[in-house]
Design a protein around this motif. Sequence first.
Motif, PDB file in Angstrom:
ATOM      1  N   ILE A 112       2.950  -6.093 -49.373  1.00 49.80           N
ATOM      2  CA  ILE A 112       3.651  -6.741 -50.493  1.00 49.80           C
ATOM      3  C   ILE A 112       4.701  -7.714 -49.960  1.00 49.80           C
ATOM      4  O   ILE A 112       4.837  -8.841 -50.448  1.00 49.80           O
ATOM      5  CB  ILE A 112       4.289  -5.668 -51.415  1.00 49.80           C
ATOM      6  CG1 ILE A 112       3.179  -4.916 -52.154  1.00 49.80           C
ATOM      7  CG2 ILE A 112       5.281  -6.298 -52.391  1.00 49.80           C
ATOM      8  CD1 ILE A 112       3.647  -3.655 -52.871  1.00 49.80           C
ATOM      9  N   GLY A 113       5.413  -7.281 -48.915  1.00 45.86           N
ATOM     10  CA  GLY A 113       6.417  -8.162 -48.315  1.00 45.86           C
ATOM     11  C   GLY A 113       5.788  -9.416 -47.712  1.00 45.86           C
ATOM     12  O   GLY A 113       6.297 -10.523 -47.878  1.00 45.86           O
ATOM     13  N   VAL A 114       4.654  -9.219 -47.034  1.00 39.37           N
ATOM     14  CA  VAL A 114       3.975 -10.364 -46.408  1.00 39.37           C
ATOM     15  C   VAL A 114       3.528 -11.355 -47.483  1.00 39.37           C
ATOM     16  O   VAL A 114       3.798 -12.561 -47.406  1.00 39.37           O
ATOM     17  CB  VAL A 114       2.749  -9.892 -45.580  1.00 39.37           C
ATOM     18  CG1 VAL A 114       1.942 -11.098 -45.089  1.00 39.37           C
ATOM     19  CG2 VAL A 114       3.186  -9.030 -44.401  1.00 39.37           C
ATOM     20  N   THR A 162       4.446 -11.764 -50.569  1.00 39.33           N
ATOM     21  CA  THR A 162       5.531 -12.388 -51.316  1.00 39.33           C
ATOM     22  C   THR A 162       6.200 -13.490 -50.487  1.00 39.33           C
ATOM     23  O   THR A 162       6.590 -14.528 -51.016  1.00 39.33           O
ATOM     24  CB  THR A 162       6.577 -11.336 -51.728  1.00 39.33           C
ATOM     25  OG1 THR A 162       5.898 -10.231 -52.324  1.00 39.33           O
ATOM     26  CG2 THR A 162       7.565 -11.892 -52.729  1.00 39.33           C
ATOM     27  N   ALA A 163       6.299 -13.235 -49.192  1.00 39.19           N
ATOM     28  CA  ALA A 163       6.970 -14.205 -48.332  1.00 39.19           C
ATOM     29  C   ALA A 163       6.106 -15.442 -48.081  1.00 39.19           C
ATOM     30  O   ALA A 163       6.630 -16.505 -47.762  1.00 39.19           O
ATOM     31  CB  ALA A 163       7.355 -13.565 -47.001  1.00 39.19           C
ATOM     32  N   ASN A 164       4.803 -15.278 -48.214  1.00 42.88           N
ATOM     33  CA  ASN A 164       3.913 -16.437 -48.097  1.00 42.88           C
ATOM     34  C   ASN A 164       2.605 -16.202 -48.858  1.00 42.88           C
ATOM     35  O   ASN A 164       1.623 -15.712 -48.295  1.00 42.88           O
ATOM     36  CB  ASN A 164       3.598 -16.756 -46.628  1.00 42.88           C
ATOM     37  CG  ASN A 164       2.746 -18.011 -46.495  1.00 42.88           C
ATOM     38  OD1 ASN A 164       2.399 -18.634 -47.501  1.00 42.88           O
ATOM     39  ND2 ASN A 164       2.417 -18.373 -45.267  1.00 42.88           N
ATOM     40  N   MET A 193       8.732  -3.333 -47.217  1.00 43.73           N
ATOM     41  CA  MET A 193       8.525  -4.657 -47.822  1.00 43.73           C
ATOM     42  C   MET A 193       9.324  -5.705 -47.051  1.00 43.73           C
ATOM     43  O   MET A 193       8.815  -6.781 -46.728  1.00 43.73           O
ATOM     44  CB  MET A 193       8.993  -4.652 -49.278  1.00 43.73           C
ATOM     45  CG  MET A 193       8.082  -3.915 -50.231  1.00 43.73           C
ATOM     46  SD  MET A 193       8.775  -4.055 -51.903  1.00 43.73           S
ATOM     47  CE  MET A 193       7.651  -2.995 -52.810  1.00 43.73           C
ATOM     48  N   THR A 231       6.573 -12.194 -41.664  1.00 45.65           N
ATOM     49  CA  THR A 231       5.991 -13.425 -42.177  1.00 45.65           C
ATOM     50  C   THR A 231       6.941 -14.596 -41.967  1.00 45.65           C
ATOM     51  O   THR A 231       6.673 -15.721 -42.376  1.00 45.65           O
ATOM     52  CB  THR A 231       5.637 -13.216 -43.668  1.00 45.65           C
ATOM     53  OG1 THR A 231       4.914 -11.985 -43.777  1.00 45.65           O
ATOM     54  CG2 THR A 231       4.766 -14.318 -44.218  1.00 45.65           C
TER      55      THR A 231
END
Lengths: 291, 612
Positions: free
Chosen positions: A81-83, A85-87, B257, B264
């Motif tokens: 989810i973090g990945v 959302t960040a890109n 998260m 990223t």
Amino acid sequence: MSSESSDVRFIDFKSDAQPTWCPGCGDFGTMNGMMKALANTGNHPDDTFIVAGIGCSGKIGTYMHSYALHGVHGRALPVGIGVKTANPELEVMVSGGDGDGYSIGAGHFVHAVRRNIDMSYVVMDNRIYGLTKGQYSPTSREDFETATSPEGPQQSPVNPLALALASGATFIGQTFSSDAQRHAQVVQRAIEHDGFGFVNVYSPCVTFNDVDTYDYFRESLVDLGDDDAYDPADYEAAVDRIMDTEKEYQGVIYQDPDSVPYEEKHGVSGRMANIPDGAPEGATDLVREFY
Amino acid sequence: MPGDLNWAVGGEAGDGIDSTGKIFAQALSRAGRHVFTSKDFASRIRGGYTAYKIRTSPNRIESVVDSLDVLIALTERTVEENTDELHEGSVIIYDGERTMMEDFEAPEGMVGLSVPLQRLAEEAGGAIMQNVVALGAACAVCDFDVSYLDESLEKRFGGKGSSIVENNKQAARAGRDFIDDEVAETFPYDLETTDADYVLLNGDEAIGMGAIAAGCRFYAGYPITPATAVMEYLTGRIERWGGHVVQAEDELSAINMALGAARTGARAMTATSGPGIDLMAESFGLIATTETPLVICDVMRSGPSTGMPTKQEQGDLDMLLSGGHGEIPRVVVGATSVAECFHKTVEAFNLAEKYQTPVYLVADLALSVTEQTYPPEEFDMDAVEIDRGNLVDPSAVEEWQNDSGQFTPHAATEDGVSPRTIPGTPGGAHMTTGLEHDELGRRTEETDARVEQVDKRQRKVDTARRAEDWSPREFGDGDADTLVLSWGSNEGAIREAMDSLADDDTAIRFLSVPYLSPRPDLTEAVEAAEDVIVVECNATGQFADVIEHDTLTRVKRVNKYNGVRFDADELAARITEAIGGGGGGDDGSSDGGKSGEGDDDAESDAQQEVTT
């Protein structure tokens, strides 16, 4: 290898590391299908992020070639989810086992499903804990005898598809690792889905599970992919299949055609990695708010 | 000091105490006065005593004091809770027409002013404005122009329409008029105003603003007192710069998260309090071993377990310095004031990326809830510098590939800092894992590779130790015989205590230590001093232990762990006591702390013994 090449083959997603899975492990077929699906959807290893959980399935990050993280047990989905959302331009695929997803990480599974982030989640379900050498898992049958369940777990197995449906899933698929074509096709549909594409893969453990075997799944699975009359958008039909206690199904079991992914609802776009050399323009407004 | 005032409004939680206090604090700030606030509150949505306290002065103030001049009491309990702080001549504003206060009588020597708050509010448009009536009355008592309230009333109620704002302004004036017309007493307070423009903010807001200034674009968190306000601040603001806040399902998810976003390439952060740090401990190790830059903020509160969620404590130091299984190189940076919450947040993001490491950013409840005034230049956005460390330019990726063309995210470089590529960078694809790994990020149990990776991760911290300035913040007399050491929010109270100690000819050298790991070598300062006193809000003296470990010298400890921050008067007394008596004692009681026993000679002998 560069992002410009347009004809990526599934082998490009394979690393030069030799898998240490037991010969005959279902995870080989599961991984091959994932690589095919990624290549078929036009993705490139440099634009793909694989998150792997802990367990036999977690080794997949090593055997595939892409950006990848193999994290702590049960927390693969939050990382994904973090990945994403960040890109949001990256293709994000999260993979894990039944223990990682339905036991230690069950809470995250529920919430990842409800968030409906545009990524895919492939669970290698072998109904056993293999890496720790044979204890019952959350999907083990009630009478399945293991080292920690001499009389069987004596508790209901989790129905992952029902759990997903109850959590508001927009895509539910199920496959069998040895049905390579159907498996790759369903994972591909999960990738293409606008939202959280969840696929439970029966990925037999040949070493510790002598009940849920290749033969068992080959004989018992009903393939919805062959059934032209079956409409995955039909919620009631999906409920019937998912709650069926007599039979198990493979194929795309449910897909909400109106699914809107989290990123779109929240207006998340662009690469968060790109930041200016100093405080962002307009940051002084934040100070003024405190007058 | 003339022009100084200690003011409070108190009542039941749910009475709007917080917003009432904030309106007055903002009005004082607009009038060019310095403000330092504190809160008494219980962890309940409604019910239970709560108070918002303001200390205000034309001069800079850094702490609370143990005194209350004007109190708006919505309940009798508010007065009971503040008996020790009220004094001869203190003014208590209350509504004697309300049943719950009709039998109230101000304690001997104090001035009770019964103001019909509810009735006047109803006349102005609604009983709900009774607190604003009280503010108007307080303005009259303090000789403070009620029109200063207008701007903060507009800020607070502007969204509800102009008639609501107007009604509130009228309510404030009704309170003022009642005091002016119906009350015969005169009061000694005169809140002089200045032309200064101040901003008013608390530590959590300063952390949030610092994060945005530093380029943070991703925040994930789970609500927990007293860190929630960081998330609330960022929500609705970070989006202006393309960022996003996720309220996670738990702290385990939040930190993972943030980890995903950080891998990223986003500057990412999570904030929590002690219980959340416990939950994050496993992932903290993962972040460190995968060499992911991440800022993890711990706004400390009283522990262990659920402890006292709304009370002050600095009890997490041991965990922050060494928590997590295995050996985890790390950076731990602490804020020592509200403004430093901003500055240290910016620094934390740079340290995280330069050394590809998790950074614990430490604040405490006292900082998080304190609203303090600063000149806006304190938060100079033009001075913010961004250092992203060894982020590999896409054109230079090949330099960091091995002979097989594979990228090496954990290359064992001389300074320990490896190259880093952001997903999407051609040729930079790589994996990493919480398993011990080789330069490619692939699992290994090979002995040489293990040692190489452990060493390189440690080497980064050694590099940081040499390359960065870890100096403490120094105050007072550099040649003084008495050295006071502290960390966290105690800085302000110690500085004020030093002022009053200086009046008694007691010179103090004070080092306020923001860098906890790596940290400054204080051996020289400690050895040069006759008395070394370590001040902190915990029972055992965790920072004192660290100092003793580092300098091989016994120190005196001043500890407090009853849930309330130090105030300046109290600290002056405790420091004096420590200088004279050999030990600081704990929790304000005189029966001794950990090293509080023993006479002077024994103490100095002990000190002598270990330093030689």
